[in-house]
Design a protein around this motif. Structure first.
Motif, PDB file in Angstrom:
ATOM      1  N   MET A   6       0.857  -1.178   0.000  1.00 35.94           N
ATOM      2  CA  MET A   6       0.000   0.000   0.000  1.00 35.94           C
ATOM      3  C   MET A   6       0.895   1.230   0.000  1.00 35.94           C
ATOM      4  SD  MET A   6      -2.886  -1.448  -0.169  1.00 35.94           S
ATOM      5  CE  MET A   6      -3.782   0.055  -0.298  1.00 35.94           C
ATOM      6  N   GLY A   7       0.734   2.068  -0.999  1.00 34.82           N
ATOM      7  CA  GLY A   7       1.583   3.236  -1.151  1.00 34.82           C
ATOM      8  C   GLY A   7       1.126   4.449  -0.356  1.00 34.82           C
ATOM      9  N   GLY A   8       0.032   4.318   0.347  1.00 30.19           N
ATOM     10  CA  GLY A   8      -0.455   5.454   1.123  1.00 30.19           C
ATOM     11  C   GLY A   8      -1.694   5.088   1.919  1.00 30.19           C
ATOM     12  N   ARG A   9      -2.192   6.062   2.633  1.00 34.06           N
ATOM     13  CA  ARG A   9      -3.332   5.859   3.520  1.00 34.06           C
ATOM     14  C   ARG A   9      -4.641   5.633   2.757  1.00 34.06           C
ATOM     15  NH1 ARG A   9      -4.513   6.468   8.766  1.00 34.06           N
ATOM     16  NH2 ARG A   9      -6.603   7.177   9.278  1.00 34.06           N
ATOM     17  N   LYS A  10      -4.747   6.152   1.541  1.00 36.94           N
ATOM     18  CA  LYS A  10      -5.976   6.060   0.762  1.00 36.94           C
ATOM     19  C   LYS A  10      -6.440   4.616   0.606  1.00 36.94           C
ATOM     20  CE  LYS A  10      -8.071   7.429  -3.649  1.00 36.94           C
ATOM     21  NZ  LYS A  10      -9.208   6.630  -3.378  1.00 36.94           N
ATOM     22  N   GLY A  11      -5.524   3.706   0.426  1.00 36.09           N
ATOM     23  CA  GLY A  11      -5.887   2.303   0.282  1.00 36.09           C
ATOM     24  C   GLY A  11      -6.576   1.759   1.524  1.00 36.09           C
ATOM     25  N   PHE A  12      -6.054   2.091   2.675  1.00 36.96           N
ATOM     26  CA  PHE A  12      -6.665   1.642   3.924  1.00 36.96           C
ATOM     27  C   PHE A  12      -8.038   2.276   4.117  1.00 36.96           C
ATOM     28  CE2 PHE A  12      -2.145   0.981   4.701  1.00 36.96           C
ATOM     29  CZ  PHE A  12      -2.162  -0.339   5.106  1.00 36.96           C
ATOM     30  N   GLU A  13      -8.160   3.540   3.759  1.00 38.13           N
ATOM     31  CA  GLU A  13      -9.445   4.222   3.879  1.00 38.13           C
ATOM     32  C   GLU A  13     -10.477   3.616   2.937  1.00 38.13           C
ATOM     33  OE1 GLU A  13      -8.296   8.249   3.151  1.00 38.13           O
ATOM     34  OE2 GLU A  13      -7.594   8.541   5.216  1.00 38.13           O
ATOM     35  N   ASP A  14     -10.067   3.299   1.703  1.00 38.31           N
ATOM     36  CA  ASP A  14     -10.983   2.666   0.751  1.00 38.31           C
ATOM     37  C   ASP A  14     -11.419   1.290   1.244  1.00 38.31           C
ATOM     38  OD1 ASP A  14     -10.912   4.836  -0.947  1.00 38.31           O
ATOM     39  OD2 ASP A  14      -9.466   3.930  -2.337  1.00 38.31           O
ATOM     40  N   ALA A  15     -10.473   0.523   1.767  1.00 34.65           N
ATOM     41  CA  ALA A  15     -10.814  -0.812   2.270  1.00 34.65           C
ATOM     42  C   ALA A  15     -11.760  -0.717   3.457  1.00 34.65           C
ATOM     43  CB  ALA A  15      -9.541  -1.563   2.676  1.00 34.65           C
ATOM     44  N   ALA A  16     -11.494   0.174   4.381  1.00 35.13           N
ATOM     45  CA  ALA A  16     -12.366   0.340   5.550  1.00 35.13           C
ATOM     46  C   ALA A  16     -13.758   0.788   5.134  1.00 35.13           C
ATOM     47  CB  ALA A  16     -11.749   1.332   6.527  1.00 35.13           C
ATOM     48  N   ARG A  17     -13.836   1.677   4.160  1.00 43.34           N
ATOM     49  CA  ARG A  17     -15.124   2.158   3.668  1.00 43.34           C
ATOM     50  C   ARG A  17     -15.929   1.016   3.043  1.00 43.34           C
ATOM     51  NH1 ARG A  17     -13.344   5.752   0.254  1.00 43.34           N
ATOM     52  NH2 ARG A  17     -12.770   7.157   1.919  1.00 43.34           N
ATOM     53  N   LEU A  18     -15.264   0.187   2.240  1.00 46.16           N
ATOM     54  CA  LEU A  18     -15.971  -0.943   1.623  1.00 46.16           C
ATOM     55  C   LEU A  18     -16.438  -1.940   2.678  1.00 46.16           C
ATOM     56  CD1 LEU A  18     -13.945  -1.757  -1.619  1.00 46.16           C
ATOM     57  CD2 LEU A  18     -16.109  -0.550  -1.408  1.00 46.16           C
ATOM     58  N   ILE A  19     -15.610  -2.211   3.674  1.00 45.47           N
ATOM     59  CA  ILE A  19     -16.009  -3.135   4.746  1.00 45.47           C
ATOM     60  C   ILE A  19     -17.205  -2.568   5.500  1.00 45.47           C
ATOM     61  CG2 ILE A  19     -15.278  -4.124   6.955  1.00 45.47           C
ATOM     62  CD1 ILE A  19     -12.433  -4.353   5.722  1.00 45.47           C
ATOM     63  N   GLU A  20     -17.185  -1.262   5.740  1.00 43.15           N
ATOM     64  CA  GLU A  20     -18.297  -0.623   6.459  1.00 43.15           C
ATOM     65  C   GLU A  20     -19.601  -0.706   5.669  1.00 43.15           C
ATOM     66  OE1 GLU A  20     -19.519   3.903   7.730  1.00 43.15           O
ATOM     67  OE2 GLU A  20     -17.401   3.334   7.811  1.00 43.15           O
ATOM     68  N   HIS A  21     -19.525  -0.473   4.367  1.00 39.06           N
ATOM     69  CA  HIS A  21     -20.739  -0.450   3.550  1.00 39.06           C
ATOM     70  C   HIS A  21     -21.203  -1.817   3.060  1.00 39.06           C
ATOM     71  CE1 HIS A  21     -19.775   3.961   2.796  1.00 39.06           C
ATOM     72  NE2 HIS A  21     -20.930   3.935   3.443  1.00 39.06           N
ATOM     73  N   PHE A  22     -20.272  -2.738   2.807  1.00 46.12           N
ATOM     74  CA  PHE A  22     -20.622  -4.008   2.193  1.00 46.12           C
ATOM     75  C   PHE A  22     -20.404  -5.211   3.098  1.00 46.12           C
ATOM     76  CE2 PHE A  22     -19.737  -1.131  -1.325  1.00 46.12           C
ATOM     77  CZ  PHE A  22     -20.879  -1.287  -2.086  1.00 46.12           C
ATOM     78  N   GLY A  23     -19.801  -5.010   4.251  1.00 44.39           N
ATOM     79  CA  GLY A  23     -19.600  -6.096   5.200  1.00 44.39           C
ATOM     80  C   GLY A  23     -18.810  -7.246   4.593  1.00 44.39           C
ATOM     81  N   ALA A  24     -19.363  -8.441   4.690  1.00 36.16           N
ATOM     82  CA  ALA A  24     -18.683  -9.645   4.203  1.00 36.16           C
ATOM     83  C   ALA A  24     -18.493  -9.640   2.689  1.00 36.16           C
ATOM     84  CB  ALA A  24     -19.461 -10.882   4.621  1.00 36.16           C
ATOM     85  N   ASN A  25     -19.221  -8.810   1.984  1.00 38.69           N
ATOM     86  CA  ASN A  25     -19.119  -8.749   0.518  1.00 38.69           C
ATOM     87  C   ASN A  25     -18.159  -7.661   0.036  1.00 38.69           C
ATOM     88  OD1 ASN A  25     -20.942 -10.860   0.007  1.00 38.69           O
ATOM     89  ND2 ASN A  25     -22.653  -9.475   0.374  1.00 38.69           N
ATOM     90  N   ALA A  26     -17.396  -7.079   0.932  1.00 36.60           N
ATOM     91  CA  ALA A  26     -16.492  -5.982   0.569  1.00 36.60           C
ATOM     92  C   ALA A  26     -15.446  -6.424  -0.460  1.00 36.60           C
ATOM     93  CB  ALA A  26     -15.808  -5.424   1.808  1.00 36.60           C
ATOM     94  N   GLY A  27     -14.906  -7.612  -0.300  1.00 35.42           N
ATOM     95  CA  GLY A  27     -13.925  -8.117  -1.259  1.00 35.42           C
ATOM     96  C   GLY A  27     -14.505  -8.281  -2.648  1.00 35.42           C
ATOM     97  N   TYR A  28     -15.758  -8.734  -2.715  1.00 34.80           N
ATOM     98  CA  TYR A  28     -16.430  -8.869  -4.011  1.00 34.80           C
ATOM     99  C   TYR A  28     -16.639  -7.506  -4.664  1.00 34.80           C
ATOM    100  CZ  TYR A  28     -17.432 -13.608  -2.484  1.00 34.80           C
ATOM    101  OH  TYR A  28     -17.319 -14.890  -2.038  1.00 34.80           O
ATOM    102  N   GLU A  29     -16.985  -6.511  -3.868  1.00 31.99           N
ATOM    103  CA  GLU A  29     -17.167  -5.155  -4.401  1.00 31.99           C
ATOM    104  C   GLU A  29     -15.856  -4.606  -4.941  1.00 31.99           C
ATOM    105  OE1 GLU A  29     -18.872  -1.626  -5.601  1.00 31.99           O
ATOM    106  OE2 GLU A  29     -19.838  -3.523  -5.056  1.00 31.99           O
TER     107      GLU A  29
END
Length: 69
Positions: A6-29
C-alpha cells in the motif's frame, strides 16, 4: 499469503469504507470495481482495487499472518 503493498493511507481508507458499507461482501465489491476499471482500460485503478481486495482479506482474517514475534 503475500502482504499487499500500500503506497499510502488512501488504500486503507478505501478498504475500511468498503467493509463498512458491504460487510462480508467488501472483497467482491473491490473485485467488481477492479474489473470495471480494467474493462474501461484504466490500469491504474484496476491495480488499486486489486490491492484493496487483497487488503480486505488481510483485514478480515481472524488469525495472525506473517511473522509473529
Amino acid at each position: 499469503m503475500q502482504l499487499p503493498y500500500m503506497g499510502g493511507r488512501k488504500g486503507f481508507e478505501d478498504a475500511a469504507r468498503l467493509i463498512e458499507h458491504f460487510g462480508a461482501n467488501a472483497g467482491y465489491e473491490a473485485a467488481l470495481r477492479a474489473d470495471r476499471s480494467r474493462d474501461l482500460g484504466n490500469h491504474v485503478h484496476f491495480c488499486h482495487w486489486r490491492q484493496i481486495e487483497r487488503l480486505i482479506v488481510q483485514m478480515t482474517v481472524e488469525c495472525p499472518t506473517g511473522s509473529v514475534h
